[in-house]
Design a protein around this motif. Sequence first.
Motif, mmCIF file in Angstrom:
data_model
loop_
_atom_site.group_PDB
_atom_site.id
_atom_site.type_symbol
_atom_site.label_atom_id
_atom_site.label_comp_id
_atom_site.label_asym_id
_atom_site.label_seq_id
_atom_site.Cartn_x
_atom_site.Cartn_y
_atom_site.Cartn_z
ATOM 1 N N CYS B 83 0.819 -1.196 0.000
ATOM 2 C CA CYS B 83 0.000 0.000 0.000
ATOM 3 C C CYS B 83 0.859 1.255 0.000
ATOM 4 C CB CYS B 83 -0.937 0.003 1.209
ATOM 5 S SG CYS B 83 -2.276 -1.168 0.996
ATOM 6 N N TYR B 103 -2.829 5.022 3.340
ATOM 7 C CA TYR B 103 -1.702 4.834 4.261
ATOM 8 C C TYR B 103 -0.545 4.162 3.527
ATOM 9 C CZ TYR B 103 -2.439 -0.219 4.705
ATOM 10 O OH TYR B 103 -2.528 -1.559 4.453
ATOM 11 N N ARG B 206 5.335 -6.632 7.626
ATOM 12 C CA ARG B 206 4.353 -6.891 6.575
ATOM 13 C C ARG B 206 3.245 -5.856 6.583
ATOM 14 N NH1 ARG B 206 1.247 -10.964 7.594
ATOM 15 N NH2 ARG B 206 1.914 -11.276 9.732
ATOM 16 N N TYR B 207 3.299 -4.893 7.487
ATOM 17 C CA TYR B 207 2.216 -3.907 7.557
ATOM 18 C C TYR B 207 2.092 -3.195 6.209
ATOM 19 C CZ TYR B 207 -0.688 -0.011 9.031
ATOM 20 O OH TYR B 207 -1.712 0.913 9.140
ATOM 21 N N GLY B 208 0.923 -3.251 5.635
ATOM 22 C CA GLY B 208 0.698 -2.599 4.352
ATOM 23 C C GLY B 208 0.947 -3.492 3.158
ATOM 24 N N LEU B 209 1.447 -4.689 3.401
ATOM 25 C CA LEU B 209 1.579 -5.667 2.316
ATOM 26 C C LEU B 209 0.254 -6.432 2.249
ATOM 27 C CD1 LEU B 209 2.874 -7.660 0.300
ATOM 28 C CD2 LEU B 209 3.929 -8.826 2.241
ATOM 29 N N ILE B 210 -0.429 -6.333 1.128
ATOM 30 C CA ILE B 210 -1.714 -7.031 1.014
ATOM 31 C C ILE B 210 -1.419 -8.524 0.984
ATOM 32 C CG2 ILE B 210 -3.768 -7.338 -0.417
ATOM 33 C CD1 ILE B 210 -3.443 -4.390 -1.225
ATOM 34 N N ASN B 214 -0.326 -15.042 5.266
ATOM 35 C CA ASN B 214 0.261 -14.239 6.344
ATOM 36 C C ASN B 214 1.414 -14.918 7.051
ATOM 37 O OD1 ASN B 214 -2.003 -12.048 6.533
ATOM 38 N ND2 ASN B 214 -3.035 -14.027 6.468
ATOM 39 N N PHE B 241 5.808 -1.858 15.429
ATOM 40 C CA PHE B 241 4.669 -1.970 16.338
ATOM 41 C C PHE B 241 3.394 -2.375 15.588
ATOM 42 C CE2 PHE B 241 0.938 0.127 18.220
ATOM 43 C CZ PHE B 241 0.905 -0.538 19.429
ATOM 44 N N LEU B 242 3.312 -1.989 14.318
ATOM 45 C CA LEU B 242 2.089 -2.236 13.551
ATOM 46 C C LEU B 242 1.982 -3.664 13.035
ATOM 47 C CD1 LEU B 242 2.194 1.120 11.581
ATOM 48 C CD2 LEU B 242 0.635 0.533 13.430
ATOM 49 N N ASP B 243 3.064 -4.424 13.125
ATOM 50 C CA ASP B 243 3.027 -5.836 12.727
ATOM 51 C C ASP B 243 3.462 -6.674 13.927
ATOM 52 O OD1 ASP B 243 3.373 -8.394 11.811
ATOM 53 O OD2 ASP B 243 4.701 -7.875 10.147
ATOM 54 N N SER B 244 2.480 -7.316 14.560
ATOM 55 C CA SER B 244 2.752 -8.058 15.805
ATOM 56 C C SER B 244 3.634 -9.268 15.579
ATOM 57 C CB SER B 244 1.437 -8.522 16.436
ATOM 58 O OG SER B 244 0.561 -7.448 16.576
ATOM 59 N N THR B 245 3.840 -9.664 14.324
ATOM 60 C CA THR B 245 4.672 -10.835 14.078
ATOM 61 C C THR B 245 6.130 -10.448 13.801
ATOM 62 O OG1 THR B 245 4.193 -10.876 11.691
ATOM 63 C CG2 THR B 245 2.716 -12.116 13.126
ATOM 64 N N LYS B 248 10.810 -8.766 17.959
ATOM 65 C CA LYS B 248 10.832 -7.594 18.839
ATOM 66 C C LYS B 248 12.237 -7.031 19.041
ATOM 67 C CE LYS B 248 6.418 -7.394 20.284
ATOM 68 N NZ LYS B 248 5.872 -8.571 19.740
#
Lengths: 523, 495
Positions: B83, B103, B206-210, B214, B241-245, B248
């Motif tokens: 995205c 976004y 991966r946040y924003g990767l359609i 997963n 933070f936006l991708d919990s996987t 850390k």
Amino acid sequence: MWYYKIHRNLNKKVKPIIWTRYHSIVADRQWQSVVGLEVHAQLNTESKLFSGAENTFGGLVNNCVSLFDAAIPGTLPVLNRKCVELGVKTALALSCRVNEVSTFDRKHYFYADLPAGYQITQQRAPLASDGVINFQVFTPGVHKKPYKKSSKIKQIQLEQDSGKSLHDDELKRSLVDLNRAGVPLIELVFEPDLEDGEEAAALVKELILIVQRLEACTGRMEEGALRVDANVSLRRIGQPLSTRTEIKNIGSIRGVAGAIRHEIDRQRSILESGGTILNETRSWDATNKVTVAMRDKEVVQDYRYMPEPNLPPLRVNLKTKNDTQDVISVPLIQDQIPELPEDTRKRLVQEFQLRPEAAIQLVNEPILLEYFLEISANKERNPTKVANLLLNDLLTALNQNKVNIDHCPVTSKQLIELSDLLLQKKINLDMCRQILDELVHNADEDISPSRLLKEKGWSMITDEAELTKLCIEVLENNPKLVKQYKEGKKKVYRALLGIVVKSSENKIDMAAVSKIMDDLLKK
Amino acid sequence: MNKLTTYTIKELHKIYRDKLLTPTSFVDLCLQKVKQTSELNAFVTVTEDEAENHGVESEKRFYIDKKSRMLDGITFGIKDNFCTSNITTTCASEMLKNFVPTYDATVYARLRAAGACLIGKCNLDEFAMGAGTVDSIFGPTRNPWGYDKSNDDWRISGGSSGGSAVAVSSGACVAAIGSDTGGSTRNPAALCGIVGLKPTYGLVSRYGLIPLVNSMDVPGILTRTVEDAATILNCIAGPDFLDSTTIKKEFDPVSITDDFDMTKIKIGIPKEYYCEGMSQEVIDTWRYVADLLENQKAVLKSVSLPHTSVSIAVYSILNQCEVASNMARYDGLEYGFRAEENYSTEELYASTRSQGFNDVVRCRIFAGNYFLLSRNYDKYFVKAQKLRRLISNDFKNIFNGDDHVNILLTPTTLSDAPLYKDFMSKHNRDQCAFQDYCTQPANMAGIPAISIPIRLSKNNLPLSVQLMGPFLSEEILLNVAKRIENIVKFPAVAL
């Protein structure tokens, strides 16, 4: 025989007489009803379960929706820590075993208010399991005395709420509001340990009190913050259970009692006439007081559960008070649990010698309980009388003024002053009630009850000489009655007292006047 | 030689400092290149305005602020399933043809924050389901290798990140982002003769990767050199933070050294990777690289990954299950394509989904929903998960045991780039099963892997090999890859 009549009434949609029907079940002893509940409670958090959107009731339509809530492609869930805390807190308050590791699953179905096509829930490994809720069953007018009941809790799971669909039949349009989509819920699954609607209603009431104490949920059923599904089935004594039905989304405590009562009666009437119960989902029509089959739930759905791949397993620390950003300490939350309603009831009975009924009623109304504890902090005030003042007189005043108890305008300071006036016999009960009425009516926290007394000229006549004078006047003005009394017609004594009260404009202490009157009449 | 097909990040930054070129002039060269090579169909959207604006910003930082960033003036393309705010993100599907996200994907945001200049959104198989970049509503992407306008057939680019691979190999940009679920970055990189890195699962957000799958998707990096891949990785990797996987732990940037000690590296050759249908040239290239590494004093040994043969079937089941679930959101209500249908909500869903998705996507949704039915769940999904664990354990045993190896050497693809007509003669499902054979086990295990071009086949097409390592072994992989790169001196494509 008369059951048949009721059944016919029901078909005519005549509002049934509630308690007669209730007792019919207990009375005929042939049938045993089994009730189990599933409760969805919205967690009282600032933001949603997996997104930063605001969690609020009554917001502007589609205004509390993050990209994730609208299932915009590429967005991912981020678990809200506060939801886990509140879930764990509730689980601990209900003696559940909090699971060290729980996981999230996707439950698939197509519905316009479910933008992702699946709900994230905890089907296989829930947050907590194996709890119990203990509560008192006591509905004035139904039960003569309270009795104890408990229901086991199978599991408590975290899950997302759905949005809301609004259908406009005239324009043939459907509108969707996603403000509620993704709001955090805990689902509490209870074992079928209950027998009737009143027990179910009492359980729900207790649960609401508990989550309110924990500040985990507002408990406002009218806002949908707590919703109840009930499973109902019947059996003849000693026989296996017949097919069960599920009543979905009951939205009030009395609705829970009414819906289950109706459903039990409906099933029994079918079974008695040799029919079979369909395994179906029904809804409660609160206006017509009947349960009706839900059309869109006729087909059994396969939810195609699958583990949610975007959320790692949720781990909690069960052993130590070491709390980190990613791992919540359960013992630390255990320390934060306040006194629970059952303990409060026990304390009210033990510490204040209240009757169990009074204790139940006070605990059921958190605002009254707060007043009570504040007023009774001074042990010289008679707790039973204080409780009566609140449960009878204050509630009556509120009812008469059509004020909801949650918006009670009377301050505890006013109530303390008022109860002191009453307990020290500076006013009588009648005046007390009038003052309460004024306080509720005026809704002014600056009015003091004693000032009100003065303004209205309601102060009590306490001077014995004045009281004696009053009594003598009454005796002199009613020679007939005095004569009758002296001839042995003791009944007229009350009439005489009544005249005194009336002539004093209700400003006397009855006990004191009665004594004076006795003395005078003996002369 | 056309320099646009060889420039590295380091070279460009030197050129900018020497003012032989400036970021804006280089951006313009890249945009020209896009136009010249438009027949290759690498881009779904060319973001001319963004590219120029980004170039101006970079130029300002370079020459006025004197505070340049790691990727200032470096052009890049990004697969059209990431995205990008205000830029259509289509997934090469009718369903999202007009979808304009509000976004930015984390990967895109980080590249932008490092100063990189976006040239365009790259073509792919619809929703990244494919191994050829032939199933796109925008038409197939053509491989620049062996491309001849006068010839009516041409080589496929591989896929599903074919657009990204062609953009880099043809010189339209320095680097590109793809996604890698079963080999979608490494496969086209191999066929187009560039470097394709699939990082450890969870290292890059991966946040924003359609999503496709997963639990296997990883943003992939496509560059012409190993060093550039490392630089891009250093810009995009790390917790989000936006991708919990995401992992850390703070990310330690990888570094590449020319004096990397190869003597301590034990390299395994998994025997199960010799498979039916693998071309002799690929086997020879594999052997060639093994010999080459042995000459570099690395220790080579044969190893076994016993569950390799079931991997592709397991991959297929898990892929389809997650696809069925991930695609459930495309109902035509909130965004994307909506069919002209108002008989009922159910009809609207059905028409929207049958018109909005191609056959491949619909087939996978059907299959996935079948596997997930409660009566089939244990039979397929749970079994596949168990086998996935065994496949993953195969790697663990090899990387951790007493007799462990540090990395594995395998081919990337089973042949050089197929002709379009040959490729289309087989069903998408069979092509994926065939083309992903060597690449998808790394996705099943979540481990990093890199494809590097080695030499040309007799058809004058790139032949590549793949290195795989344990979790977070990117630094070793990249250093070994760099050593190979230095020795093989793979050429750039002549356009």
